[in-house]
Design a protein around this motif. Sequence first.
Motif, short mmCIF file in Angstrom:
data_model
loop_
_atom_site.label_atom_id
_atom_site.label_comp_id
_atom_site.label_asym_id
_atom_site.label_seq_id
_atom_site.Cartn_x
_atom_site.Cartn_y
_atom_site.Cartn_z
N GLU A 1 0.89 -1.14 -0.21
CA GLU A 1 -0.10 -0.05 0.14
C GLU A 1 0.86 1.31 0.02
N ARG B 1 -7.28 11.98 -4.08
CA ARG B 1 -7.44 10.51 -4.40
C ARG B 1 -6.75 9.53 -4.16
N ASP C 1 -8.86 -3.18 1.44
CA ASP C 1 -9.70 -2.28 1.02
C ASP C 1 -9.06 -0.89 0.39
N ARG C 2 -7.98 -0.49 1.23
CA ARG C 2 -7.34 0.54 0.81
C ARG C 2 -6.52 0.59 -0.46
N ASN D 1 -8.89 0.86 -3.24
CA ASN D 1 -9.10 2.32 -3.61
C ASN D 1 -7.84 2.79 -4.74
N GLU E 1 -8.18 1.60 -7.92
CA GLU E 1 -9.13 2.76 -8.81
C GLU E 1 -8.37 4.20 -9.04
N ALA E 2 -7.85 4.64 -8.18
CA ALA E 2 -7.19 6.04 -8.44
C ALA E 2 -6.17 5.51 -9.54
#
Length: 260
Positions: free
Chosen positions: A113, A138, A151-152, A155, A158-159
């Motif tokens: 991450e 974002r 989950d992060r 995201n 997606e960014a």
Amino acid sequence: MLKRPFFALHRGWLAGVLVSGSLMASDETVDQAAQSVEAQQAQSALQQQIDEADDVTRSAIEELRRLERETRQMEASNVALSGRLASEAERQQRLNQALDTLSDTRAALPAVEQDMTEQLIRWIESDLPFLKDERLARAQPAEPPATGSADRIANLLEAWRAELAYGREVDSWRGRLQLTQGNPRQVDYLRIGRIGFYYLTPDGREGGVWDKASGEWQVLDERARRQVRNGLRIADNQRTPELLRLPLSITANDNAGGQQ
């Protein structure tokens, strides 16, 4: 005189013989009748036994057929169940293997991450400065969601996808522009993928192109401003796409460096 008694005696003897023979014949008839009745009764009893045996045999055959049908159904069910059990066993094996590596995967997620976030921020910082605040937010929200690393990371993916899409789009919007001199003003921005970033004042008298090498806006002449106006109309679906003759925001070296 002497012959008459003999005759009488002879006739009496003959009558006795006839009576005796008649009685013997009557006894034989009765015996035969009794034997016939007994034979009929025996035949009837035998026929009843045969009928009962036939009923038992038919019942046994029907039971045998029923058991054979149930056996075939059970065999078919066992085959289907065996297939399901094999699939379930395989799924359980894969699940167990995944569980074995789950702890290692969880331990590696925070590092993944962080690396994804840092790379995305570096990309945005080195890119054309369009919608910069929105894109940075974002990539790294001010208040990270209270969710797990998985989950992060989703995201962040997606960014990344949104950033990749910028390289294939023509977009326009109205926003504030702060130049080194003067007050902020409202302008219309035009972005062509990641190769051209322009602005034009609403009256069309001023316009510029972002120069990545110098990190500044360069003034556009009247001809270029007309091209920017056409580009704004194309982006707003007010004009059919056409070839725009505009200076680019990047150089060939910048494009070779990975910008899309």
